[in-house]
Design an enzyme around this catalytic site. Structure first.
Site, PDB file in Angstrom:
ATOM      1  N   HIS A   1       0.871  -1.232   0.123  1.00  0.00           N
ATOM      2  CA  HIS A   1       0.055  -0.211  -0.016  1.00  0.00           C
ATOM      3  C   HIS A   1       0.691   1.369  -0.053  1.00  0.00           C
ATOM      4  O   HIS A   1       0.763   2.048  -0.816  1.00  0.00           O
ATOM      5  CB  HIS A   1      -0.824  -0.087   1.087  1.00  0.00           C
ATOM      6  CG  HIS A   1      -1.839   1.121   1.311  1.00  0.00           C
ATOM      7  ND1 HIS A   1      -3.234   0.998   1.249  1.00  0.00           N
ATOM      8  CD2 HIS A   1      -1.669   2.412   1.593  1.00  0.00           C
ATOM      9  CE1 HIS A   1      -3.624   2.041   1.500  1.00  0.00           C
ATOM     10  NE2 HIS A   1      -2.719   3.269   1.778  1.00  0.00           N
ATOM     11  N   GLU A   2       1.693   1.330   0.925  1.00  0.00           N
ATOM     12  CA  GLU A   2       2.457   2.638   1.105  1.00  0.00           C
ATOM     13  C   GLU A   2       3.657   2.721  -0.138  1.00  0.00           C
ATOM     14  O   GLU A   2       4.035   3.830  -0.322  1.00  0.00           O
ATOM     15  CB  GLU A   2       3.396   2.548   2.298  1.00  0.00           C
ATOM     16  CG  GLU A   2       2.597   2.383   3.528  1.00  0.00           C
ATOM     17  CD  GLU A   2       1.439   3.350   3.675  1.00  0.00           C
ATOM     18  OE1 GLU A   2       1.464   4.611   3.115  1.00  0.00           O
ATOM     19  OE2 GLU A   2       0.381   3.125   4.318  1.00  0.00           O
TER      20      GLU A   2
ATOM     21  N   HIS B   1       2.185   4.843  -2.754  1.00  0.00           N
ATOM     22  CA  HIS B   1       2.034   6.288  -2.456  1.00  0.00           C
ATOM     23  C   HIS B   1       3.597   6.661  -2.630  1.00  0.00           C
ATOM     24  O   HIS B   1       3.856   7.969  -3.051  1.00  0.00           O
ATOM     25  CB  HIS B   1       2.035   6.549  -0.758  1.00  0.00           C
ATOM     26  CG  HIS B   1       0.472   6.148  -0.662  1.00  0.00           C
ATOM     27  ND1 HIS B   1      -0.586   6.293  -1.182  1.00  0.00           N
ATOM     28  CD2 HIS B   1      -0.025   5.667   0.638  1.00  0.00           C
ATOM     29  CE1 HIS B   1      -1.766   5.907  -0.810  1.00  0.00           C
ATOM     30  NE2 HIS B   1      -1.518   5.450   0.628  1.00  0.00           N
TER      31      HIS B   1
END
Length: 260
Positions: free
Chosen positions: A141-142, A145
């Site tokens: 997920h990160e 980003h």
């Protein structure tokens, strides 16, 4: 891994449990104009509370950190989706150094991880993400980003940018029919919409976790950018065509562990 000593701001993006995003007090909101104090160790404000030490909730931070770092290493070594993201970041000129770019820390229990663009660093919440599957979900997920920040000059203070990267992270690393069902976003008569609804719900709670914005405002922003951001599958999309077998396994793992 190096433990970061100072940071000017908390991570601008957080991986959050949907049911916990509404528990922040008004006092918390006033204290953090761009988010809440979800990462006390990063800010230097964490100290174990005696009551939590007595019940075993705190006081084992050193052991937790070692376990977390081991899980991070195993994910980087063995997880298909994490390896894909590592390669994508490297090819974009943003190679990940485990000692520099990933930090295991104590966090607020409402989040499992976050991304700090000020230091270009992923935070894995060692007291929340205690299993390897959870760590995999946080890293995948990160890293979306991190990729968006590196490749697309993402501005986390721009609400549309934030909503877009949260949509992409939810789309590429979390949502499956079963996770949508668990959130109440799916039914047998709405199978076609299940995935999109799951992505919107996950993105919504992530945005609300780190910004002082009303739910209707957040929904409006997500709906505005959703068509473009939902269709953007970089860097994973192009790799599906190259290695469908690995990606099938990667998506199954990410979907299973995303809401672990």
């Amino acid at each position: 891994m190096e433990q970061n000593a100072k940071a000017s701001e908390v991570p601008k993006s957080a991986e959050v449990k949907p049911e916990d995003s509404s528990t922040k007090s008004n006092e918390d909101k006033k204290a953090e104009p761009w988010g809440y104090d979800l990462y006390p160790e990063r800010r230097g404000t964490f100290s174990p509370k005696l009551t939590n030490v007595l019940i075993g909730k705190e006081g084992k931070e050193g052991i937790e950190k070692m376990k977390c770092e081991k899980n991070v290493y195993e994910c980087v070594k063995n997880s298909p989706i994490v390896k894909i993201m590592m390669r994508a970041l490297k090819s974009s000129g943003c190679a990940v150094d485990l000692r520099r770019h990933i930090s295991c820390e104590v966090c607020d229990y409402s989040v499992s991880g976050g991304y700090d663009p000020e230091l270009n660093q992923i935070v894995v919440c060692q007291n929340v993400s205690t299993r390897q599957g959870m760590v995999q979900g946080v890293l995948a997920h990160e890293m979306i980003h991190m990729f968006d920040y590196c490749r697309n000059q993402l501005d986390f203070k721009n609400m549309e940018h934030l909503a877009c990267t949260e949509i992409r992270a939810a789309n590429l690393t979390h949502c499956s029919f079963m996770s949508a069902w668990s959130q109440g976003d799916a039914s047998y008569t709405r199978i076609k919409k299940a995935h999109q609804d799951c992505v919107k719900t996950k993105a919504l709670y992530s945005v609300l976790a780190v910004r002082q914005i009303s739910k209707p405002e957040a929904i409006d922003i997500i709906e505005k950018v959703f068509p473009k951001c939902y269709a953007d599958l970089e860097p994973i999309g192009r790799r599906i065509r190259r290695n469908s077998e690995d990606m099938t396994r990667a998506f199954k793992e990410a979907s299973y562990y995303g809401y672990d």
